[in-house]
Design a protein around this motif. Sequence first.
Motif, PDB file in Angstrom:
ATOM      1  N   LYS A   1       1.191  -1.188  -0.170  1.00 28.29           N
ATOM      2  CA  LYS A   1       0.566   0.138   0.053  1.00 28.29           C
ATOM      3  C   LYS A   1       0.484   0.725  -0.115  1.00 28.29           C
ATOM      4  O   LYS A   1       0.282   2.288  -0.663  1.00 28.29           O
ATOM      5  N   GLN A   2       2.088   1.563   0.708  1.00 30.17           N
ATOM      6  CA  GLN A   2       3.206   2.415   0.181  1.00 30.17           C
ATOM      7  C   GLN A   2       3.278   3.101  -0.780  1.00 30.17           C
ATOM      8  O   GLN A   2       3.187   4.287  -0.531  1.00 30.17           O
ATOM      9  N   TYR A   3       3.683   2.365  -1.753  1.00 30.56           N
ATOM     10  CA  TYR A   3       3.602   2.917  -3.278  1.00 30.56           C
ATOM     11  C   TYR A   3       2.555   3.020  -3.721  1.00 30.56           C
ATOM     12  O   TYR A   3       2.307   3.265  -5.042  1.00 30.56           O
ATOM     13  N   ILE A   4       1.817   1.711  -3.628  1.00 30.17           N
ATOM     14  CA  ILE A   4       0.436   1.653  -4.901  1.00 30.17           C
ATOM     15  C   ILE A   4      -0.326   2.916  -4.529  1.00 30.17           C
ATOM     16  O   ILE A   4      -1.218   3.007  -5.049  1.00 30.17           O
ATOM     17  N   VAL A   5      -0.556   3.130  -3.359  1.00 30.43           N
ATOM     18  CA  VAL A   5      -1.258   4.697  -3.042  1.00 30.43           C
ATOM     19  C   VAL A   5      -1.080   6.090  -3.005  1.00 30.43           C
ATOM     20  O   VAL A   5      -2.387   6.223  -4.480  1.00 30.43           O
ATOM     21  N   PRO A   6       0.062   6.218  -3.850  1.00 32.49           N
ATOM     22  CA  PRO A   6       0.330   7.456  -3.672  1.00 32.49           C
ATOM     23  C   PRO A   6       0.852   6.931  -5.101  1.00 32.49           C
ATOM     24  O   PRO A   6       0.713   8.476  -6.425  1.00 32.49           O
ATOM     25  N   LEU A   7       0.942   5.933  -6.367  1.00 29.05           N
ATOM     26  CA  LEU A   7       0.924   5.906  -7.620  1.00 29.05           C
ATOM     27  C   LEU A   7      -0.200   6.376  -8.419  1.00 29.05           C
ATOM     28  O   LEU A   7      -0.405   5.763  -8.904  1.00 29.05           O
ATOM     29  N   SER A   8      -1.627   5.916  -7.230  1.00 23.58           N
ATOM     30  CA  SER A   8      -2.756   5.961  -7.471  1.00 23.58           C
ATOM     31  C   SER A   8      -3.565   6.453  -8.008  1.00 23.58           C
ATOM     32  O   SER A   8      -4.189   7.607  -8.619  1.00 23.58           O
ATOM     33  N   VAL A   9      -2.944   7.483  -6.962  1.00 25.70           N
ATOM     34  CA  VAL A   9      -4.116   9.228  -6.604  1.00 25.70           C
ATOM     35  C   VAL A   9      -3.199  10.028  -7.070  1.00 25.70           C
ATOM     36  O   VAL A   9      -3.531  11.548  -7.822  1.00 25.70           O
ATOM     37  N   GLN A  10      -1.150  10.267  -8.349  1.00 23.90           N
ATOM     38  CA  GLN A  10      -1.323  10.529  -8.899  1.00 23.90           C
ATOM     39  C   GLN A  10      -2.526  10.550 -10.242  1.00 23.90           C
ATOM     40  O   GLN A  10      -1.905  11.704 -11.353  1.00 23.90           O
ATOM     41  N   GLY A  11      -2.883  10.122 -10.274  1.00 25.00           N
ATOM     42  CA  GLY A  11      -4.080  10.542 -11.723  1.00 25.00           C
ATOM     43  C   GLY A  11      -5.058  11.055 -11.109  1.00 25.00           C
ATOM     44  O   GLY A  11      -6.026  11.642 -12.390  1.00 25.00           O
ATOM     45  N   LEU A  12      -5.179  11.764 -10.072  1.00 25.22           N
ATOM     46  CA  LEU A  12      -5.982  12.808  -9.433  1.00 25.22           C
ATOM     47  C   LEU A  12      -6.225  14.060 -10.539  1.00 25.22           C
ATOM     48  O   LEU A  12      -7.385  14.821 -10.972  1.00 25.22           O
ATOM     49  N   PRO A  13      -4.608  14.873 -10.710  1.00 20.98           N
ATOM     50  CA  PRO A  13      -4.981  16.223 -11.812  1.00 20.98           C
ATOM     51  C   PRO A  13      -5.191  15.538 -13.257  1.00 20.98           C
ATOM     52  O   PRO A  13      -5.713  16.413 -13.383  1.00 20.98           O
ATOM     53  N   ALA A  14      -4.720  14.933 -13.325  1.00 23.57           N
ATOM     54  CA  ALA A  14      -5.600  14.500 -15.090  1.00 23.57           C
ATOM     55  C   ALA A  14      -7.124  14.045 -15.513  1.00 23.57           C
ATOM     56  O   ALA A  14      -7.899  14.461 -16.489  1.00 23.57           O
ATOM     57  N   PHE A  15      -7.595  13.797 -14.193  1.00 22.82           N
ATOM     58  CA  PHE A  15      -9.302  13.329 -14.332  1.00 22.82           C
ATOM     59  C   PHE A  15      -9.871  14.936 -14.286  1.00 22.82           C
ATOM     60  O   PHE A  15     -10.550  15.147 -15.331  1.00 22.82           O
ATOM     61  N   LEU A  16      -8.838  15.963 -13.509  1.00 21.80           N
ATOM     62  CA  LEU A  16     -10.011  17.012 -13.435  1.00 21.80           C
ATOM     63  C   LEU A  16      -9.656  17.251 -14.347  1.00 21.80           C
ATOM     64  O   LEU A  16     -10.246  18.197 -15.390  1.00 21.80           O
ATOM     65  N   LEU A  17      -8.865  17.863 -14.947  1.00 20.15           N
ATOM     66  CA  LEU A  17      -7.932  18.045 -16.908  1.00 20.15           C
ATOM     67  C   LEU A  17      -8.976  18.076 -17.666  1.00 20.15           C
ATOM     68  O   LEU A  17      -9.783  18.581 -18.514  1.00 20.15           O
ATOM     69  N   PHE A  18      -9.470  16.371 -17.970  1.00 21.64           N
ATOM     70  CA  PHE A  18     -10.626  16.288 -18.713  1.00 21.64           C
ATOM     71  C   PHE A  18     -11.682  16.430 -18.147  1.00 21.64           C
ATOM     72  O   PHE A  18     -12.638  16.986 -19.426  1.00 21.64           O
ATOM     73  N   PHE A  19     -12.592  16.143 -17.138  1.00 20.76           N
ATOM     74  CA  PHE A  19     -13.554  17.092 -16.574  1.00 20.76           C
ATOM     75  C   PHE A  19     -13.718  18.864 -16.886  1.00 20.76           C
ATOM     76  O   PHE A  19     -14.771  18.810 -17.594  1.00 20.76           O
ATOM     77  N   LEU A  20     -12.488  19.158 -16.326  1.00 16.49           N
ATOM     78  CA  LEU A  20     -12.470  20.809 -16.927  1.00 16.49           C
ATOM     79  C   LEU A  20     -12.611  21.109 -18.715  1.00 16.49           C
ATOM     80  O   LEU A  20     -13.336  22.218 -18.445  1.00 16.49           O
ATOM     81  N   MET A  21     -11.765  20.323 -19.055  1.00 18.23           N
ATOM     82  CA  MET A  21     -11.665  20.977 -20.330  1.00 18.23           C
ATOM     83  C   MET A  21     -13.094  20.619 -21.125  1.00 18.23           C
ATOM     84  O   MET A  21     -13.253  21.468 -22.028  1.00 18.23           O
ATOM     85  N   ALA A  22     -13.669  19.505 -20.617  1.00 23.26           N
ATOM     86  CA  ALA A  22     -15.408  19.459 -21.022  1.00 23.26           C
ATOM     87  C   ALA A  22     -15.937  20.895 -21.115  1.00 23.26           C
ATOM     88  O   ALA A  22     -17.028  20.643 -21.696  1.00 23.26           O
ATOM     89  N   ILE A  23     -15.780  21.466 -20.110  1.00 24.72           N
ATOM     90  CA  ILE A  23     -16.416  22.474 -20.730  1.00 24.72           C
ATOM     91  C   ILE A  23     -15.892  24.033 -20.474  1.00 24.72           C
ATOM     92  O   ILE A  23     -16.811  24.808 -19.861  1.00 24.72           O
ATOM     93  N   CYS A  24     -15.079  23.794 -20.706  1.00 24.20           N
ATOM     94  CA  CYS A  24     -14.660  25.283 -20.820  1.00 24.20           C
ATOM     95  C   CYS A  24     -14.374  25.141 -22.291  1.00 24.20           C
ATOM     96  O   CYS A  24     -14.963  24.877 -23.622  1.00 24.20           O
ATOM     97  N   ASN A  25     -14.038  26.511 -22.906  1.00 23.59           N
ATOM     98  CA  ASN A  25     -14.047  26.879 -24.938  1.00 23.59           C
ATOM     99  C   ASN A  25     -12.705  26.722 -25.387  1.00 23.59           C
ATOM    100  O   ASN A  25     -11.910  26.633 -24.988  1.00 23.59           O
ATOM    101  N   GLU A  26     -12.726  26.524 -26.638  1.00 20.03           N
ATOM    102  CA  GLU A  26     -11.837  26.496 -27.584  1.00 20.03           C
ATOM    103  C   GLU A  26     -11.318  28.140 -27.731  1.00 20.03           C
ATOM    104  O   GLU A  26     -11.735  28.826 -27.447  1.00 20.03           O
ATOM    105  N   SER A  27      -9.714  27.970 -27.922  1.00 21.76           N
ATOM    106  CA  SER A  27      -9.238  29.119 -28.673  1.00 21.76           C
ATOM    107  C   SER A  27      -9.523  29.910 -29.282  1.00 21.76           C
ATOM    108  O   SER A  27      -9.920  29.669 -30.174  1.00 21.76           O
ATOM    109  N   PRO A  28      -9.899  31.170 -28.496  1.00 20.86           N
ATOM    110  CA  PRO A  28     -10.668  32.206 -29.626  1.00 20.86           C
ATOM    111  C   PRO A  28      -9.923  32.467 -31.484  1.00 20.86           C
ATOM    112  O   PRO A  28      -9.869  32.462 -32.302  1.00 20.86           O
TER     113      PRO A  28
END
Length: 532
Positions: free
Chosen positions: A194-221
């Motif tokens: 668990k010592q290394y599996i937990v930090p290796l798993s949690v590092q996916g959080l920023p990528a998840f937020l990137l996908f979700f937030l870009m889905a509601i943002c606009n394209e570059s003008p």
Amino acid sequence: MSFLLKRIVKNDAMKTDPEEIYGWRVYLLACSACFGAMSFGWDSGVIGGVINLESFKEAYGLNGKENSVAVANLSGNIVSVLQAGCFVGALAAYPLTDAYGRRYCLMGAALLTLVGVVMQAAASGHLEPMYIGRFVSGLGVGTSSVINPIYVTENAPRAIRGLLTGMYQLFIVTGGMIAFWGNYSVSVHLSGAKQYIVPLSVQGLPAFLLFFLMAICNESPRYLARKDRWEEAKAVLTRIRNLPPDHPYLLDEFQEIADQLEYERRLMGDATFWTLQKEMWTVKTNRKRAILSIGLMIAQQMTGTNAINTYAPQIFQNLGITGTSNSLLSTGVYGIVKVVACALFLLFMADSLGRRRSLLTSSVGQAFCMFYIGLYVRISPPVENAPVPGAGYFALVCVFIFAAFFQFGWGPACWILVSEIPAARLRPMNVALASATQWLFNFVVARAVPNMLATVGDHGYGTYLIFGSFCVIMFFFVWFCIPETKGVSLEHMDQLFGVPEHEHKDMTGGAKSPVARVEIEEHPSRSDTKSV
């Protein structure tokens, strides 16, 4: 918000531009895209601590090797395969972002990163899925590293473009800081796999937020305008500037975008990849900007910053900090210093002091720190189980001072410059080239440093002296080659880098605005920068 910015940011554009353009939308866009940067910082911070955990060493065969060089090779391979993927992803980003747009490509990069994170967490002691997972994550991180600065730059008001584009670096160091403290927490509170599996798993959080937030943002003008989707471009620009469609500022900015595109199309016609390559390398001003971008990214990596980011626990141990938890705790403090220093730079220096002076100051500070650490380790190397002397504690402090100086210049300023200096049609290619260069040298540093620390003098003192020497060279590179770009609109970078005013006017069929004229006249000494 606009009142606070005017007190902090000191440039002419801030004085003349309307307050409405500094609304919440432009900050949301910048933060949403910058979660791609957080993925890299988080990963670098995680892996540097994880490879020092006893449970990870046991699972991946880092414990039973008597030869320190063999251990260094295996550690270097695990760490650096991500940078190899980033290099490939950065090269692939240019044609993808030009064909499919900034927004959709950032979402695709987030998905790639998540796939790679899942593979790393599920590797269960097998090196093959660990290598593949880190490479796949690298593809996503490398792709977003190209598109993120472009997207933010093309959405940002010129007066705070440095602040918003530099948030890329702020999110990198924030991700690293969170990862550093996460590593310390699991070393204290968890045991076993668990010592290394937990930090290796949690590092996916920023990528998840990137996908979700870009889905509601606009394209570059500016991307929409390049694709002749003019109504969409104007609608997006109206929304993010928070101004009515007939406002003079909005009409001027929209006209500048149209004039710049017209100029580029008359110059090169219907461009293909190869015609753009020809334009980049045969036109003097474009060649100058491409070489400067490459040079900036090589220099950024040769400061040695990512060596400390990734191998901080090992470096702190080499300086006399004993115990895995203590070295991880020191690394956590190091992460906090980086975040605070980067935030101070973006608020008070990027658009006030400027890019050029920040780089010069940063070079001097980093060189001093690296030379002191190297000389201390050479003259008075730490002794196991002996107390750390006063000079040793100052060497530890120098690691933190080094981090602060990097965030005052070479960290955020490089990404700001490479995303704002190219011509609009060459921006994706230029940033892709610069980003690929950054990842290539990041890979070289990440792969070489474990061996350098093991072989270049006792406790690797030569490693610090080498990086300090590069910092001195970088000072002179900036002094002779880098112009100041703060407060200059994207559409007027051509004049700053040597395109004659009458040529630009003839190609667009229009005249420059009074604001543009003031911007260029404020930098006369830099407009004739010598060709690189």
